[in-house]
Design a protein around this motif. Structure first.
Motif, PDB file in Angstrom:
ATOM      1  N   GLY A  40      26.198  -1.544  61.821  1.00 52.45           N
ATOM      2  CA  GLY A  40      26.360  -0.106  61.932  1.00 52.45           C
ATOM      3  C   GLY A  40      27.278   0.406  60.839  1.00 52.45           C
ATOM      4  N   GLY A  56      27.765   3.715  60.036  1.00 58.40           N
ATOM      5  CA  GLY A  56      27.991   5.147  60.189  1.00 58.40           C
ATOM      6  C   GLY A  56      29.461   5.485  60.040  1.00 58.40           C
ATOM      7  N   GLY A  62      31.791   2.132  62.397  1.00 56.68           N
ATOM      8  CA  GLY A  62      31.824   0.726  62.020  1.00 56.68           C
ATOM      9  C   GLY A  62      32.704   0.397  60.830  1.00 56.68           C
ATOM     10  N   GLY A 111      23.645   1.396  55.449  1.00 58.50           N
ATOM     11  CA  GLY A 111      23.518   2.671  56.141  1.00 58.50           C
ATOM     12  C   GLY A 111      23.013   3.746  55.211  1.00 58.50           C
ATOM     13  N   VAL A 149      29.458  -3.962  67.011  1.00 56.84           N
ATOM     14  CA  VAL A 149      28.204  -3.217  67.056  1.00 56.84           C
ATOM     15  C   VAL A 149      28.557  -1.740  67.236  1.00 56.84           C
ATOM     16  CG1 VAL A 149      25.954  -2.971  68.141  1.00 56.84           C
ATOM     17  CG2 VAL A 149      27.082  -5.214  68.109  1.00 56.84           C
ATOM     18  N   VAL A 152      26.631   1.384  66.686  1.00 52.41           N
ATOM     19  CA  VAL A 152      25.377   2.100  66.423  1.00 52.41           C
ATOM     20  C   VAL A 152      25.249   3.242  67.421  1.00 52.41           C
ATOM     21  CG1 VAL A 152      24.258   0.042  65.499  1.00 52.41           C
ATOM     22  CG2 VAL A 152      24.060   0.567  67.940  1.00 52.41           C
ATOM     23  N   GLU A 195      20.420   3.520  70.493  1.00 50.98           N
ATOM     24  CA  GLU A 195      19.951   2.329  69.787  1.00 50.98           C
ATOM     25  C   GLU A 195      20.582   1.038  70.288  1.00 50.98           C
ATOM     26  OE1 GLU A 195      20.453   2.749  65.602  1.00 50.98           O
ATOM     27  OE2 GLU A 195      19.567   4.758  65.533  1.00 50.98           O
ATOM     28  N   HIS A 211      31.063  -3.724  71.329  1.00 49.36           N
ATOM     29  CA  HIS A 211      30.467  -2.446  70.958  1.00 49.36           C
ATOM     30  C   HIS A 211      31.502  -1.332  71.149  1.00 49.36           C
ATOM     31  CE1 HIS A 211      29.948  -0.285  74.760  1.00 49.36           C
ATOM     32  NE2 HIS A 211      29.562  -1.419  75.333  1.00 49.36           N
ATOM     33  N   ASP A 265      30.663   2.046  71.963  1.00 47.00           N
ATOM     34  CA  ASP A 265      30.066   3.201  72.630  1.00 47.00           C
ATOM     35  C   ASP A 265      30.895   3.612  73.847  1.00 47.00           C
ATOM     36  OD1 ASP A 265      27.961   4.304  74.825  1.00 47.00           O
ATOM     37  OD2 ASP A 265      27.269   4.772  72.797  1.00 47.00           O
TER      38      ASP A 265
END
Length: 233
Positions: free
Chosen positions: A13, A15, A18, A38, A68, A70, A74, A96, A98
């Protein structure tokens, strides 16, 4: 993990989140093994100079800790897709960023022996080095199996954040709080600056800056618990 505590960290990732997380962990002494490509590789190169750009499979293959970062929609497909390809490794840390997901979304990796961690820094990322200063004054929601919770907390600290444990079943409510604070603040500022611009105020964002920041600071202070000291006897 190496004896000196250094990890080989790979990032899936590229964006806003990351690369900044990678830069923070590199600053804490970890070695970056690679990052996926990216939409703005020049920006990524600016914050992570010299870090190899690799595909996701190679990032996982080279790394002891895989970040991770993303988009929400996704994440499940990426984790399960890499699991189907046999990418995840026994004992590998998979983290992750998120807000809404806990560790359940990492189950396909965990079933193959990886260690699932969820760490969400409560920061509005820009994807630049400015974010590193923001991380140093922020909190991070941490969710992990009890046996490895200290690892997730330690990683949050290495990012510069103060870790706050959020239970798996509370991640949805946590994400709602984050979204409410972020979106409502943004919409109100846009509405107010639009009104000022409409009456001819130049640089309405700059005009409102001190007001908005001080108002938010006051609101946050009011929302924080207050310790009341007992009277002297």
């Amino acid at each position: 993990m190496n004896r000196d505590g250094r990890l080989g960290v790979g990032i899936i990732g590229a964006g806003r989140v990351g690369p900044v997380v990678g830069a923070a962990l590199a600053g804490a002494g970890h070695a970056l093994t690679g990052i996926t490509s990216g939409s703005d590789d020049e920006r990524v190169e600016a914050i992570l100079p010299g870090v190899p750009v690799l595909d996701a499979l190679e990032v996982v293959r080279r790394s002891e800790l895989v970040i991770v970062a993303v988009p929400h929609a996704e994440l499940p497909g990426l984790v399960s897709g890499l699991a189907e390809l046999g990418a995840w490794q026994v004992g590998q840390l998979v983290l992750h960023t998120d807000a809404a997901h806990g560790i359940e979304v990492l189950r396909p990796a965990a079933e193959r022996g990886a260690i699932p961690l969820a760490v969400h820094p409560a920061v509005a990322f820009t994807g630049t080095s400015i974010d590193l200063r923001q991380l140093a004054a922020s909190y991070a929601a941490v969710t992990a199996p009890a046996a490895v919770l200290p690892i997730a907390q330690a990683i949050a600290v290495e990012l510069g954040c103060e870790p706050v444990v959020v239970a798996e079943q509370d991640r949805a409510a946590y994400a709602e709080a984050i979204a409410t604070a972020s979106e409502f603040s943004r919409q109100i500022v846009h509405q107010a600056t639009g009104i000022l611009r409409g009456i001819g105020v130049e640089n309405p964002g700059g005009y409102l800056s001190a007001l908005v920041r001080s108002t938010v600071d006051h609101a946050l202070a009011e929302a924080s618990p207050t310790v009341i000291l007992p009277p002297d006897e």
